[in-house]
Motif scaffolding. Structure first.
Motif, short mmCIF file in Angstrom:
data_model
loop_
_atom_site.label_atom_id
_atom_site.label_comp_id
_atom_site.label_asym_id
_atom_site.label_seq_id
_atom_site.Cartn_x
_atom_site.Cartn_y
_atom_site.Cartn_z
N ALA A 115 8.22 -4.97 -11.10
CA ALA A 115 7.60 -3.42 -11.72
C ALA A 115 8.82 -3.12 -12.74
CB ALA A 115 7.46 -2.37 -10.51
N GLU A 116 10.00 -3.57 -12.52
CA GLU A 116 10.99 -3.34 -13.63
C GLU A 116 10.74 -4.00 -14.77
OE1 GLU A 116 14.19 -2.71 -9.82
OE2 GLU A 116 14.41 -4.44 -11.25
N GLN A 117 10.38 -5.27 -15.00
CA GLN A 117 10.00 -5.96 -16.02
C GLN A 117 8.90 -5.31 -16.92
OE1 GLN A 117 10.54 -10.76 -15.16
NE2 GLN A 117 9.62 -9.47 -13.28
N LEU A 118 7.99 -4.69 -16.04
CA LEU A 118 6.63 -3.97 -16.80
C LEU A 118 7.19 -2.72 -17.40
CD1 LEU A 118 3.60 -4.01 -17.05
CD2 LEU A 118 3.57 -2.86 -14.73
N VAL A 119 7.97 -2.17 -16.76
CA VAL A 119 8.67 -0.82 -17.43
C VAL A 119 9.39 -1.13 -18.43
CG1 VAL A 119 10.25 1.21 -16.98
CG2 VAL A 119 8.45 0.59 -15.09
N TYR A 120 9.97 -2.34 -18.51
CA TYR A 120 10.91 -2.64 -19.49
C TYR A 120 10.13 -2.97 -20.52
CZ TYR A 120 13.72 -5.72 -22.75
OH TYR A 120 14.21 -6.31 -23.53
N ARG A 121 8.95 -3.73 -20.58
CA ARG A 121 8.04 -4.05 -21.67
C ARG A 121 7.63 -2.51 -22.32
NH1 ARG A 121 5.32 -8.67 -23.18
NH2 ARG A 121 3.56 -7.11 -24.01
N MET A 122 7.15 -1.56 -21.31
CA MET A 122 6.35 -0.44 -21.70
C MET A 122 7.37 0.11 -22.57
SD MET A 122 3.67 0.70 -19.06
CE MET A 122 4.71 0.39 -17.43
N LEU A 123 8.64 0.22 -22.03
CA LEU A 123 9.52 0.95 -23.24
C LEU A 123 10.04 0.17 -24.40
CD1 LEU A 123 12.48 1.93 -20.66
CD2 LEU A 123 10.81 3.45 -21.49
N THR A 124 9.95 -0.80 -24.38
CA THR A 124 10.37 -1.68 -25.62
C THR A 124 9.28 -1.98 -26.35
OG1 THR A 124 10.39 -3.49 -24.30
CG2 THR A 124 12.65 -2.54 -24.52
N GLU A 125 8.01 -2.31 -26.18
CA GLU A 125 6.90 -2.75 -26.72
C GLU A 125 5.85 -1.76 -26.76
OE1 GLU A 125 6.19 -6.89 -26.10
OE2 GLU A 125 7.89 -7.00 -25.41
N GLY A 126 5.83 -0.40 -25.98
CA GLY A 126 4.75 0.00 -25.88
C GLY A 126 4.76 1.58 -26.39
N HIS A 127 5.33 1.69 -27.60
CA HIS A 127 5.62 2.76 -28.38
C HIS A 127 5.84 4.00 -27.32
CE1 HIS A 127 3.77 0.26 -31.11
NE2 HIS A 127 2.51 0.03 -30.44
N TYR A 128 6.75 3.75 -26.58
CA TYR A 128 6.94 4.87 -25.49
C TYR A 128 7.03 6.21 -26.05
CZ TYR A 128 9.31 7.17 -21.56
OH TYR A 128 9.77 8.26 -20.58
N ARG A 129 8.15 6.14 -27.34
CA ARG A 129 8.45 7.28 -27.89
C ARG A 129 7.33 8.19 -28.30
NH1 ARG A 129 13.79 8.08 -30.25
NH2 ARG A 129 14.02 5.81 -30.13
N ASN A 130 6.36 7.56 -28.98
CA ASN A 130 5.15 8.12 -29.34
C ASN A 130 4.24 8.72 -28.44
OD1 ASN A 130 5.91 7.74 -32.00
ND2 ASN A 130 4.52 5.82 -32.09
N TYR A 131 4.24 7.74 -27.30
CA TYR A 131 3.35 8.31 -26.15
C TYR A 131 3.84 9.57 -25.50
CZ TYR A 131 2.39 8.24 -21.15
OH TYR A 131 1.97 8.50 -19.95
N VAL A 132 5.14 9.50 -25.50
CA VAL A 132 5.67 10.67 -24.55
C VAL A 132 5.56 12.19 -25.42
CG1 VAL A 132 7.84 11.72 -23.72
CG2 VAL A 132 7.16 9.28 -23.18
N GLN A 133 5.97 11.70 -26.93
CA GLN A 133 5.52 12.74 -27.79
C GLN A 133 4.00 13.38 -27.72
OE1 GLN A 133 7.76 14.22 -29.95
NE2 GLN A 133 6.00 15.59 -31.04
N ARG A 134 3.16 12.72 -27.79
CA ARG A 134 1.79 12.92 -27.43
C ARG A 134 1.51 13.98 -26.21
NH1 ARG A 134 0.46 8.08 -29.11
NH2 ARG A 134 -0.27 7.36 -27.26
N LEU A 135 2.34 13.42 -24.94
CA LEU A 135 2.00 13.84 -23.69
C LEU A 135 2.92 15.35 -23.60
CD1 LEU A 135 1.05 12.68 -21.07
CD2 LEU A 135 3.25 11.76 -20.51
#
Lengths: 476, 476
Positions: free
Chosen positions: A353-373
């Motif tokens: 699960a930590e690897q998955l979250v890592y991927r989402m943080l580094t490759e998943g446009h986390y910043r944009n996604y959270v901005q929309r949220l």
């Protein structure tokens, strides 16, 4: 004046609800040895229950050693041997927790239930498709750990990434200072288990997150609630309480506090840290809503730099509540000890699960996604405030953002009753007393803005909302 | 006679190791108030340390209130106020745990380290490709829960599937009796937190799993070790201990017990349950190795039918240690309470991981896969026994299967020293004292058969194994 919140629709008998309510106040020394309990007649009248129910409850308290009866004079709180006996019976605690019932009702699979009292976002607000995409990508990567145990402190690249994220919030930390956990509740749990012992006194926000209170009660800690105002803890009450008690810790949320949705002002933060220094207590800053804040807010850890502040975060509200990834950031020696406690209590967290979250943080446009949220939440919040206004409600304060509005019905004190009425229509409300350390009554409720726009809620509230006079009895 | 295991290669100073060792024995009432500690000279000579080190340790014990010095007469164990003060300092406990150091060394990323002392299988023994396949399939399924919280008791279809699996072991249970957890350690942890309180007395197998011991110590429980013979707990000692103590629980492993790899005989199982009835204690049966057994073994839960027995299982050793999926099976009322404790301490487990395990159980040829694993372990076990024989070792008993052999070097008592020598060659051994409740010395070591066939181990053992005389000093 002893006023309990009793729920006639609960599966728990009224007499047992009374026992639990009085016990909680005695355990937390709100009621102290020698104090007289209300007379049976007074108690029965004030709470609208039969005298027989009260007699039953008082007898049970005597049997439990919490009260004694003095012939012709009434019932008195019994002196309790502290602090070993301060450790409450586990079953009793579970019932306190179950009697609030909020989480069970939250987690029930009830597709038609309108969960306005829920503490998290609806599934469709999360980026489910993104999680799926990263999951598929991860299942194709050759070096991903899927079967062997993770490292005890947690997946190192994620810890490094968290340091980058913390640095943006002006909280400098090295990866050795981060311990990954199975969510924020688990993070708080290992902090409690390492640093507290049964009978210790801790300060908490009143109102505050009830799952923290349940955890502290389970551990046998004495909770003292510090009234939470719009700017932060009530300074006068906090000083007065520090004159009476020596807390080991203050648990607080600086940003979009649950349930009030208010932020700690810079001045309150500074004052709190000064008092922590003077009275030698630690501060646990639970920052699970921080990413929802539209502006850079004040955080205790950025002032204190993880010396006296232990910082807790999580991805449950933004990425997934299901993967169970949270963390603690603190000084390195403490991080090493918390890792030991983690190993001893659950061996390790899921590195997958930590690897998955890592991927989402580094490759998943986390910043944009959270901005929309964030923007979606701001809009939903504004609409919720309007709807509540129309329904005769007033908010505690206008929230800066996030999931919650803390509001009260004008002229209605008895919100437990309102929640019972709502439940009959399959609307789950969160009445304010569950957010108070001793389950004291309060006229407030917590509304989740992501659910509050369902027209069923407005229909229900405008019918039932302001319709009850202040003394708490129904007109109908 | 007080004999501690001291590790001169540890990062922990020798004096602190002595303090920890003596404290553990006092906390567990092996050393009792008023007993005289060995003289400084005796202690120093027997342990091969300087007198200065012993003086430092004894002074520290006095400062901690664990001992007092009587002028001209020596040092005596101090009466400890029970049971509140029985709660040991958390930091101290973490150090006890760290001083064993086994798990940290197990989990280190050290690709060349030969981890013969490891408690689980190498990554390449697991069905990594199968996990990947199911992960991909799961990421394509529309109805899989990826972001919202799981149900508090755990994914219902997996609980149903576990009932099928338990029924095959003659343990009838309904899904309400199953609580899913983040592994077996977490399962044991919520049992401890709900049913025990600090200062309670529990019985454990001696030797037994050290992570359980660490967990119980963290909670402040007094551990009493019951010698584990080939057939089960030593019946005479068990009866004698029950004359002296009133345990709340007996924690045991019936099948392929860790570290002895022995099974409970039917007669021992029956006798243990009779005593549990007579002396009114609960039995926690930790069955994490059960699937490795080549024949249908005796389980306490199949005799008792989950009345007095609480059953714990896990998929960490067969499917994945990384996904963190384990469970408790017990009577329904207790399962409901354990669910509450789970919610209060970690909110929920990962339903995503539970869905994955469910798929692997129902569509992944689990039965065939485990069958192959069993056979591979049997072959590795046989070869390990031969190798140990060649290297001058004798096994405690011939294991029926599974991962472990518990064996001792002929004519060599001091295996902590052997483990230190091995560590210098990057071979991680598991010296037996870490499997004992008070870290008492033992000539045994635990060998993981999946690692034991690496020629480096035989080379090391035949050089170092039997080369040391019984008094524990090196010839070289």
């Amino acid at each position: 004046m002893l006023q309990l919140v009793l729920d006639p629709t609960s599966a728990l008998p009224l007499s047992e609800q009374i026992v639990i309510g009085i016990r909680a106040r005695i355990d937390d020394r709100v009621l102290r040895a020698g104090m007289r309990l209300p007379t049976i007649r007074d108690f029965a009248e004030r709470h609208g229950v039969s005298r027989y129910t009260v007699v039953e409850a008082y007898d049970r308290l005597v049997a439990l050693g919490y009260a004694r009866s003095r012939r012709g004079s009434g019932f008195y709180v019994e002196g309790r041997p502290a602090p070993a006996a301060g450790t409450p019976a586990r079953g009793e605690l579970a019932r306190i927790f179950a009697s609030a019932g909020l989480l069970h009702r939250s987690m029930d699979e009830a597709p038609n239930r309108l969960k306005v009292g829920l503490g998290w976002l609806p599934a469709e607000w999360y980026d489910e498709a993104g999680v799926r995409r990263h999951l598929r990508a991860l299942s194709r990567q050759p070096r991903v750990k899927l079967t062997s145990y993770g490292s005890p402190q947690g997946y190192a690249p994620l810890r490094e990434q968290l340091c980058v994220k913390l640095a943006e919030a002006a909280i400098p930390a090295s990866p050795e200072q981060i311990v990954l956990t199975g969510g924020a509740t688990h993070a708080l749990d290992i902090i409690v288990r390492h640093l507290l012992k049964p009978g210790d006194c801790v300060f908490v926000d009143d109102p505050g997150p009830w799952n923290l209170f349940a955890n502290l009660r389970l551990f046998g800690v004495n909770l003292i609630g510090v009234p939470r105002l719009q700017q932060g803890p009530d300074p006068a009450v906090l000083e007065a309480l520090l004159g009476e008690h020596q807390p080991k810790m203050f648990f607080t949320q600086s940003v979009l506090q649950n349930p009030t949705a208010c932020d700690l002002s810079p001045a309150s933060a500074f004052r709190l840290l000064q008092l922590a220094e003077k009275h030698d207590f630690l501060v646990v800053e639970d920052d699970v809503y921080g990413d929802f804040h539209p502006r850079p807010p004040t955080r205790l850890a950025s002032l204190d730099q993880l010396r006296r502040v232990i910082y807790v975060g999580s991805f449950s509200h933004t990425l997934s509540g299901n993967l169970r990834v949270g963390f603690v950031a603190c000084e390195p020696e403490l991080a090493a000890r918390l890792t030991d406690v983690k190993i001893v209590t659950c061996l390790c967290s899921s590195e997958f699960a930590e690897q998955l979250v890592y991927r989402m943080l580094t490759e998943g446009h986390y910043r944009n996604y959270v901005q929309r949220l964030r923007e979606r939440l701001l809009k939903a919040g504004a609409r919720t405030l309007q709807m509540l206004e129309r329904s005769g409600f007033t908010e505690f304060a206008e929230p800066a953002g996030g999931m919650f509005v803390w509001a009260r019905a004008k002229g209605r004190e008895d919100v437990a009753q309102l929640a019972s009425q709502a439940a009959a229509e399959d609307i789950m409300l969160a009445p304010g007393h569950v957010f108070r350390p001793q389950l004291q009554p309060t006229p407030y409720l917590r509304f989740n803005v992501a659910y509050a726009q369902d027209p069923r809620l407005e229909r229900f509230l405008s019918r039932a909302g302001g319709a009850t006079p202040v003394d708490g009895r129904q007109d109908r």
